[in-house]
Design a protein around this motif. Structure first.
Motif, PDB file in Angstrom:
ATOM      1  N   PHE A   1       0.835  -1.206   0.000  1.00  0.00           N
ATOM      2  CA  PHE A   1       0.000   0.000   0.000  1.00  0.00           C
ATOM      3  C   PHE A   1       0.867   1.253   0.000  1.00  0.00           C
ATOM      4  O   PHE A   1       0.602   2.209  -0.744  1.00  0.00           O
ATOM      5  N   VAL A   2       1.922   1.253   0.820  1.00  0.00           N
ATOM      6  CA  VAL A   2       2.838   2.400   0.849  1.00  0.00           C
ATOM      7  C   VAL A   2       3.492   2.567  -0.520  1.00  0.00           C
ATOM      8  O   VAL A   2       3.639   3.692  -1.034  1.00  0.00           O
ATOM      9  N   GLY A   3       3.878   1.463  -1.154  1.00  0.00           N
ATOM     10  CA  GLY A   3       4.481   1.537  -2.482  1.00  0.00           C
ATOM     11  C   GLY A   3       3.522   2.090  -3.517  1.00  0.00           C
ATOM     12  O   GLY A   3       3.906   2.904  -4.361  1.00  0.00           O
ATOM     13  N   ILE A   4       2.268   1.662  -3.465  1.00  0.00           N
ATOM     14  CA  ILE A   4       1.270   2.178  -4.408  1.00  0.00           C
ATOM     15  C   ILE A   4       1.045   3.669  -4.198  1.00  0.00           C
ATOM     16  O   ILE A   4       0.972   4.441  -5.155  1.00  0.00           O
ATOM     17  N   VAL A   5       0.956   4.082  -2.943  1.00  0.00           N
ATOM     18  CA  VAL A   5       0.751   5.509  -2.655  1.00  0.00           C
ATOM     19  C   VAL A   5       1.935   6.328  -3.161  1.00  0.00           C
ATOM     20  O   VAL A   5       1.759   7.383  -3.783  1.00  0.00           O
ATOM     21  N   LEU A   6       3.152   5.864  -2.903  1.00  0.00           N
ATOM     22  CA  LEU A   6       4.327   6.592  -3.373  1.00  0.00           C
ATOM     23  C   LEU A   6       4.386   6.623  -4.905  1.00  0.00           C
ATOM     24  O   LEU A   6       4.744   7.651  -5.489  1.00  0.00           O
ATOM     25  N   LYS A   7       4.015   5.517  -5.546  1.00  0.00           N
ATOM     26  CA  LYS A   7       4.023   5.488  -7.005  1.00  0.00           C
ATOM     27  C   LYS A   7       3.028   6.490  -7.576  1.00  0.00           C
ATOM     28  O   LYS A   7       3.330   7.193  -8.544  1.00  0.00           O
ATOM     29  N   VAL A   8       1.855   6.564  -6.985  1.00  0.00           N
ATOM     30  CA  VAL A   8       0.846   7.519  -7.458  1.00  0.00           C
ATOM     31  C   VAL A   8       1.317   8.951  -7.231  1.00  0.00           C
ATOM     32  O   VAL A   8       1.205   9.811  -8.116  1.00  0.00           O
ATOM     33  N   ILE A   9       1.860   9.217  -6.045  1.00  0.00           N
ATOM     34  CA  ILE A   9       2.313  10.584  -5.734  1.00  0.00           C
ATOM     35  C   ILE A   9       3.427  11.009  -6.684  1.00  0.00           C
ATOM     36  O   ILE A   9       3.389  12.100  -7.272  1.00  0.00           O
ATOM     37  N   PHE A  10       4.446  10.148  -6.856  1.00  0.00           N
ATOM     38  CA  PHE A  10       5.538  10.515  -7.751  1.00  0.00           C
ATOM     39  C   PHE A  10       5.093  10.547  -9.202  1.00  0.00           C
ATOM     40  O   PHE A  10       5.637  11.328 -10.000  1.00  0.00           O
ATOM     41  N   GLY A  11       4.111   9.748  -9.570  1.00  0.00           N
ATOM     42  CA  GLY A  11       3.562   9.822 -10.921  1.00  0.00           C
ATOM     43  C   GLY A  11       2.872  11.149 -11.174  1.00  0.00           C
ATOM     44  O   GLY A  11       3.033  11.756 -12.236  1.00  0.00           O
TER      45      GLY A  11
END
Length: 94
Positions: free
Chosen positions: A20-30
């Motif tokens: 979940f943390v990885g998905i959130v970071l991926k969305v934010i950096f995207g």
């Protein structure tokens, strides 16, 4: 067996949290990368447009020797067509 099940549940819980943390970071950096990409594209278009406007007279002067014979030929054709045209007759109503 209960201890083994607890360890598996704990491992799966950690895996889900980190996923979940990885998905959130991926969305934010995207999103951040997309914003920077849009800003960079707009900035590049503006700077490119200004450079094109600044170079237009230089390009026109560089193309003058190539385009001058074509322009003179078009001028001669226009002058001949204008000279041989019949005058417009305007009929006045009574």
């Amino acid at each position: 067996m209960i201890v083994l099940t607890s360890l598996v549940v704990l491992a799966v819980a950690f895996w889900l949290v980190f996923a979940f943390v990885g998905i959130v970071l991926k969305v934010i950096f995207g999103i951040i990368g997309g914003v920077f990409s849009i800003v960079g594209g707009i900035l590049g278009a503006v700077i490119g447009g200004v450079v094109m406007l600044a170079m237009a007279p230089v390009v026109a002067l560089a193309l003058l020797p190539v385009l001058l014979p074509v322009a003179l030929l078009a001028l001669i054709v226009w002058a001949i067509a204008r000279a041989t045209r019949k005058p417009d007759v305007v009929v006045m109503p009574r």
